[in-house]
Design an enzyme around this catalytic site. Structure first.
Site, PDB file in Angstrom:
ATOM      1  NE  ARG A 164      -4.142  -1.703   0.304  1.00 25.64           N
ATOM      2  CZ  ARG A 164      -4.146  -2.977  -0.121  1.00 25.64           C
ATOM      3  NH1 ARG A 164      -3.091  -3.455  -0.764  1.00 25.64           N
ATOM      4  NH2 ARG A 164      -5.209  -3.740   0.057  1.00 25.64           N
ATOM      5  CB  SER A 240      -8.409  -1.385   4.169  1.00 29.81           C
ATOM      6  OG  SER A 240      -8.747  -2.665   3.716  1.00 29.81           O
ATOM      7  CD  GLU A 336      -4.494   2.702   1.795  1.00 28.60           C
ATOM      8  OE1 GLU A 336      -3.564   3.080   1.059  1.00 28.60           O
ATOM      9  OE2 GLU A 336      -5.691   2.870   1.481  1.00 28.60           O
TER      10      GLU A 336
HETATM   11  N1  EPU Z   1     -10.608 -10.316  10.443  1.00 31.95           N
HETATM   12  C1  EPU Z   1     -11.166 -10.095  11.680  1.00 31.95           C
HETATM   13  N2  EPU Z   1     -12.285  -9.318  11.765  1.00 31.95           N
HETATM   14  C2  EPU Z   1     -12.869  -8.768  10.678  1.00 31.95           C
HETATM   15  C3  EPU Z   1     -12.307  -8.999   9.390  1.00 31.95           C
HETATM   16  C4  EPU Z   1     -11.154  -9.763   9.310  1.00 31.95           C
HETATM   17  O1  EPU Z   1     -10.678 -10.586  12.687  1.00 31.95           O
HETATM   18  O2  EPU Z   1     -13.865  -8.053  10.858  1.00 31.95           O
HETATM   19  C5  EPU Z   1      -9.348 -11.101  10.351  1.00 31.95           C
HETATM   20  C6  EPU Z   1      -9.566 -12.524   9.971  1.00 31.95           C
HETATM   21  O3  EPU Z   1      -8.656 -13.303  10.680  1.00 31.95           O
HETATM   22  C7  EPU Z   1      -9.205 -12.573   8.499  1.00 31.95           C
HETATM   23  C8  EPU Z   1      -8.106 -11.527   8.431  1.00 31.95           C
HETATM   24  O4  EPU Z   1      -8.508 -10.532   9.377  1.00 31.95           O
HETATM   25  O5  EPU Z   1      -8.737 -13.828   8.145  1.00 31.95           O
HETATM   26  C9  EPU Z   1      -7.930 -10.920   7.072  1.00 31.95           C
HETATM   27  O6  EPU Z   1      -9.169 -10.370   6.619  1.00 31.95           O
HETATM   28  P1  EPU Z   1      -9.476 -10.116   5.079  1.00 31.95           P
HETATM   29  O7  EPU Z   1      -9.170 -11.326   4.278  1.00 31.95           O
HETATM   30  O8  EPU Z   1     -10.823  -9.547   4.971  1.00 31.95           O
HETATM   31  O9  EPU Z   1      -8.375  -9.053   4.651  1.00 31.95           O
HETATM   32  P2  EPU Z   1      -7.802  -7.745   5.347  1.00 31.95           P
HETATM   33  O10 EPU Z   1      -6.413  -8.039   5.817  1.00 31.95           O
HETATM   34  O11 EPU Z   1      -8.737  -7.187   6.346  1.00 31.95           O
HETATM   35  C10 EPU Z   1      -6.677  -6.902   3.157  1.00 31.95           C
HETATM   36  C11 EPU Z   1      -6.653  -5.653   2.345  1.00 31.95           C
HETATM   37  C12 EPU Z   1      -7.916  -5.514   1.532  1.00 31.95           C
HETATM   38  C13 EPU Z   1      -8.026  -6.707   0.600  1.00 31.95           C
HETATM   39  C14 EPU Z   1      -8.014  -8.001   1.444  1.00 31.95           C
HETATM   40  C15 EPU Z   1      -7.947  -9.228   0.576  1.00 31.95           C
HETATM   41  C16 EPU Z   1      -5.258  -4.071   3.554  1.00 31.95           C
HETATM   42  C17 EPU Z   1      -5.204  -2.790   4.326  1.00 31.95           C
HETATM   43  N3  EPU Z   1      -6.470  -4.481   3.196  1.00 31.95           N
HETATM   44  O12 EPU Z   1      -7.731  -6.751   4.088  1.00 31.95           O
HETATM   45  O13 EPU Z   1      -7.812  -4.324   0.759  1.00 31.95           O
HETATM   46  O14 EPU Z   1      -9.195  -6.652  -0.177  1.00 31.95           O
HETATM   47  O15 EPU Z   1      -6.841  -8.014   2.296  1.00 31.95           O
HETATM   48  O16 EPU Z   1      -6.673  -9.367   0.031  1.00 31.95           O
HETATM   49  O17 EPU Z   1      -4.223  -4.644   3.251  1.00 31.95           O
HETATM   50  C18 EPU Z   1      -8.329  -1.996   0.707  1.00 31.95           C
HETATM   51  O18 EPU Z   1      -7.108  -1.782   0.697  1.00 31.95           O
HETATM   52  O19 EPU Z   1      -9.160  -1.054   0.693  1.00 31.95           O
HETATM   53  C19 EPU Z   1      -8.810  -3.370   0.786  1.00 31.95           C
HETATM   54  C20 EPU Z   1     -10.107  -3.656   0.895  1.00 31.95           C
END
Ligand code: EPU
Length: 343
Positions: A164, A240, A336
């Site tokens: 990012r 995010s 972000e």
């Molecule tokens: N989780 C929680 N609570 C929640 C949501 C998630 O505990 O409410 C935990 C779970 O363990 C889950 C982990 O967080 O396995 C990861 O969640 P998720 O797969 O939804 O991904 P993220 O890390 O929250 C990142 C990116 C997203 C991208 C997804 C998929 C960043 C800042 N965000 O989110 O990007 O779509 O991975 O690759 O790196 C964005 O940048 O706007 C964005 C949506």
């Protein structure tokens, strides 16, 4: 010469639907209009702020100077060996282009389906999802230097991409207007379904290995995103709101002793990425509502405008989350999207 208006509401130009006005505003559709807009700003010594899809900005105040809506259009391509280099003008919509390339049989963008925003904004934060980042496909971009008006080309190394992150958030911040970007796509699909949730969805839907192609991957990415992430058209948001923090191995180990279930993703350098969503959820904020703003109830990393919220309220909520996470985990969250007007 583009039409230049004064005191224009930016509410429909930012996906959080925050109320803010531009002192001067214009939409540019090609490079000539962009140059004319820059000349106008130069003659009046106005700061120039570009706006694309508006899906990664927080408007916490009115913007002085000239806001330029980058609506340059057009797509061209050329074959370079086995790679199709596709050049997209900055104002083209990211998701529409993912779909259009898929229809042409040009592969590589499928994991990045349904990301809101414009092509020109994608390199600034090096958009990424489901195991792929823009930098994996990136060839080059063309930009205009806001001060000199000169055209400058950036190759991948010059963009200094990170998680990012890019040079456009650091040394080159606020200096360039990106007019087009070129991605290297392939006609031979290379499926990437390492991301566990994506792999599970693909395997559940594919009746045979032969069905596992870029179209299915794109469809499953869309399905997962629609399940978790609010549609900005319905519930205004900027995706995010925080980066997933990087934490040292020692701190990760210490946290794991306290929270054995903590999700963590080891990086090549030994640090671990901890999902900010998990940290926020542990602090009890998932679904929290503070007046007109809140934390999404299906993805704790997404802050939402429930109707009538403003940038100050949103930043107040963000600060509350940061403080709670810091208190409990000794981890600093970093916002972000680009925040305007809070300094
Ligand atoms: N989780 C929680 N609570 C929640 C949501 C998630 O505990 O409410 C935990 C779970 O363990 C889950 C982990 O967080 O396995 C990861 O969640 P998720 O797969 O939804 O991904 P993220 O890390 O929250 C990142 C990116 C997203 C991208 C997804 C998929 C960043 C800042 N965000 O989110 O990007 O779509 O991975 O690759 O790196 C964005 O940048 O706007 C964005 C949506």
């Amino acid at each position: 010469m583009p039409v230049i208006q004064q005191n224009v509401s930016l509410q429909s130009f930012n996906s959080l639907a925050l109320p803010a006005e531009a002192e001067f505003f214009c939409t540019v559709r090609d490079r000539a209009e962009l140059r004319a807009a820059l000349q106008f700003a130069h003659s009046r010594q106005l700061v120039v702020t570009p706006i694309g899809g508006g899906s990664n900005i927080v408007l916490a105040a009115n913007l002085s100077g000239l806001v330029v809506h980058m609506d340059l259009r057009g797509v061209s391509h050329r074959a370079v060996g086995r790679v199709i280099e596709v050049t997209f003008a900055a104002g083209e919509n990211w998701h529409q282009q993912v779909q259009s390339c898929l229809e042409q049989g040009w592969y590589g963008m499928e994991n990045l389906a349904l990301i809101p925003g414009s092509m020109g904004a994608a390199p600034i934060q090096n958009i990424g999802a489901y195991g792929v980042e823009l930098s994996d496909l990136f060839v080059s971009l063309n930009a205009i230097d806001k001060l000199s008006g000169e055209a400058v080309e950036f190759d991948r190394a010059a963009c200094q991409f990170g998680y990012r992150d890019s040079v456009f958030k650091n040394a080159a911040r606020d200096r360039y207007l990106i007019v087009d970007i070129t991605l290297g796509l392939t006609t031979q699909p290379q499926i990437n379904i390492q991301y566990p949730a994506l792999q599970a969805a693909v395997n559940q839907h594919a009746r045979s290995a032969a069905e596992i192609g870029p179209e299915l991957v794109s469809a499953m990415v869309c399905q997962i995103r629609r399940q978790k992430l609010p549609d900005p058209e319905l519930i205004p948001n900027a995706g995010s709101f925080f980066k997933n923090p990087l934490v040292t191995r020692a701190q990760t180990d210490a946290l794991l002793r306290r929270y054995p279930q903590m999700p963590h993703y080891a990086q090549a350098d030994g640090d671990s990425k901890i999902p900010a969503a998990w940290l926020i959820e542990q602090c009890g904020f998932k679904g929290t509502v503070r007046g007109a703003v809140g934390v999404h109830d299906r993805q704790a990393l997404v802050l939402v405008n429930l109707g009538g919220g403003n940038g100050a309220e949103l930043l107040e909520l963000a600060a509350e989350l940061c403080d709670a996470v810091k208190q409990r985990f000794a981890i600093e969250l970093e916002i972000e999207p680009r925040v305007y007007g809070a300094d």
